[in-house]
Design an enzyme around this catalytic site. Structure first.
Site, PDB file in Angstrom:
ATOM      1  N   TYR A   1      -1.980   2.715   1.087  1.00  0.00           N
ATOM      2  CA  TYR A   1      -1.865   1.271   0.911  1.00  0.00           C
ATOM      3  C   TYR A   1      -2.916   0.540   1.750  1.00  0.00           C
ATOM      4  O   TYR A   1      -3.600  -0.370   1.273  1.00  0.00           O
ATOM      5  CB  TYR A   1      -0.455   0.854   1.312  1.00  0.00           C
ATOM      6  CG  TYR A   1      -0.107  -0.594   1.127  1.00  0.00           C
ATOM      7  CD1 TYR A   1       0.229  -1.111  -0.123  1.00  0.00           C
ATOM      8  CD2 TYR A   1      -0.062  -1.452   2.223  1.00  0.00           C
ATOM      9  CE1 TYR A   1       0.579  -2.440  -0.280  1.00  0.00           C
ATOM     10  CE2 TYR A   1       0.290  -2.784   2.080  1.00  0.00           C
ATOM     11  CZ  TYR A   1       0.608  -3.271   0.824  1.00  0.00           C
ATOM     12  OH  TYR A   1       0.965  -4.593   0.687  1.00  0.00           O
TER      13      TYR A   1
ATOM     14  N   LYS B   1      -5.992  -1.822   0.473  1.00  0.00           N
ATOM     15  CA  LYS B   1      -6.021  -3.238   0.834  1.00  0.00           C
ATOM     16  C   LYS B   1      -7.304  -3.622   1.567  1.00  0.00           C
ATOM     17  O   LYS B   1      -7.805  -4.739   1.409  1.00  0.00           O
ATOM     18  CB  LYS B   1      -4.793  -3.578   1.678  1.00  0.00           C
ATOM     19  CG  LYS B   1      -3.485  -3.565   0.890  1.00  0.00           C
ATOM     20  CD  LYS B   1      -3.536  -4.476  -0.327  1.00  0.00           C
ATOM     21  CE  LYS B   1      -2.167  -4.725  -0.934  1.00  0.00           C
ATOM     22  NZ  LYS B   1      -2.251  -5.568  -2.155  1.00  0.00           N
TER      23      LYS B   1
END
Length: 301
Positions: free
Chosen positions: A165, A169
Site C-alpha cells: 500500500y 501511494k
C-alpha cells in the site's frame, strides 16, 4: 469566493462508499455532474457489483443533482475508457478526475504474498494511470483539467504491515509530479490528497473514539480545493479530523565532497551535515537536483 463546480463534469473512482462517496456528494452539491465509479467489491478487492455506485448516483439525483453510475474496474483500461466515454456521451466533457479507488491486503513484508503486492499496486497505481490516460486527451483538447491522486501517510512516511500500500501511494506522488509538469501548458493541474479518515478500509484498525473523530467528510474540503478552478498544482495536502497540512519532498543544502578515492569515508564523516534540514528547498523539477550538483562541482574548479 465560494468554490463553484457548476458546468463541470467529475469522475470519482471508488465512490460507492466512505471517502469516495463523500467526494461525489460534495462535488454534486456544488453543481458538478458526477460519474460515480465503484467496482463494488470487498475491502480486499474481491467480488464486484454496480449496486454501491448506483446507490450514490441515486442519492445525488434525489438531491436534485446529475449523476451516472459505473461499475468499471480501474485495473481494466478498456473498461475505464468505456467509463470515460459514458461521461462524455452524457455531458460532453470531463473536467475533474478524483483517483480514489483502492484496496488493502495488509501483512508484514516477510509474510506478504507477491500476488497481493502486485494487486495493490495494480489497483492504486495502475488504476490511477488508466484513469489519467483515458481523460488526458480530453483535458488536453479542452485546455482544462483537474486531477486528484489519493496518496497516504503510509506512502509518505511508512506504516507497519503496508509495504504494498505504501509503495503504491508514494508512487502516485511521483506520477503527480511529472503529470503536473507535462499538463501545465494544457491547463491541467495535478495534485495529491493524503487523507486520514475512517472508512471501510480502516474498520478494526483504530479505536472507536478515534474512528468517530475521523469523519470522512472532514477530508472533503481539501479535495474540493485541489479539484477547483483555483487549484494549485504539484501540491500534497494532508487532511483529517478538520486539520490540514502540506507535505513536501525536499532537498537539503548538502555538501560538496568530490570524487576522490576517500569520498565514501568523507561522506560517512559528513553525513550529518549532508542530511541537515536547515535551508532545504523544494525543487521545481527532477533536473534541478542535477543542475545544483553540477554547479557545485564546477565551482570547485
Amino acid at each position: 469566493m465560494g468554490l463553484d463546480f457548476k458546468g463541470r463534469v467529475a469522475i470519482v473512482t471508488g465512490a460507492g462508499g466512505g471517502l469516495g462517496r463523500q467526494h461525489a456528494l460534495a462535488l454534486a452539491a456544488r453543481g458538478a455532474r458526477v460519474l460515480v465509479n465503484d467496482l463494488g467489491g470487498a475491502r480486499d478487492g474481491s467480488g464486484g457489483s454496480t449496486s454501491a455506485a448506483q446507490a450514490v448516483a441515486d442519492e445525488i439525483v434525489a438531491a436534485g443533482g446529475q449523476a451516472l453510475a459505473s461499475g468499471a474496474s480501474v485495473t481494466d483500461y478498456e473498461a475505464v475508457s468505456a467509463m470515460v466515454r459514458q461521461a462524455v456521451e452524457a455531458w460532453g466533457r470531463v473536467d475533474i478526475l478524483v483517483n480514489n479507488a483502492g484496496i488493502l491486503r495488509d501483512k508484514t513484508f516477510a509474510k506478504m504474498d507477491l500476488a497481493d503486492f502486485r494487486l495493490v499496486l495494480d489497483v492504486h497505481l495502475m488504476g490511477a494511470v488508466h484513469c489519467c490516460k483515458a481523460v488526458w486527451p480530453l483535458m488536453t483538447e479542452q485546455k482544462y483539467g483537474r486531477i486528484v491522486m489519493t496518496s497516504s501517510s503510509s506512502g509518505l512516511y511508512g506504516n507497519f504491515g503496508q509495504a504494498n500500500y505504501g509503495a503504491a501511494k508514494m508512487a502516485l506522488v511521483g506520477l503527480m509530479q511529472t503529470l503536473a509538469l507535462e499538463g501545465a501548458k494544457h491547463g491541467i493541474r495535478v495534485n495529491s490528497l493524503a487523507p486520514t479518515a475512517a472508512t471501510r478500509m480502516t474498520e478494526g484498525l483504530l479505536p472507536e473514539q478515534v474512528l468517530q473523530a475521523l469523519d470522512p467528510a472532514a477530508v472533503v474540503p481539501a479535495m474540493l480545493v485541489l479539484a477547483s478552478e483555483q487549484a494549485p498544482t504539484r501540491t500534497i495536502l494532508c487532511a483529517g479530523a478538520g486539520a490540514f497540512e502540506s507535505a513536501h519532498v525536499t532537498l537539503t543544502q548538502g555538501a560538496w565532497i568530490g570524487t576522490g578515492p576517500d569520498a565514501p569515508e568523507q561522506l560517512a564523516e559528513r553525513l550529518e551535515q549532508v542530511c541537515a534540514r536547515e535551508g532545504e528547498t523544494v525543487p521545481q523539477s527532477g533536473s534541478e537536483q542535477g543542475q545544483r550538483e553540477v554547479a557545485r562541482a564546477l565551482q570547485q574548479r
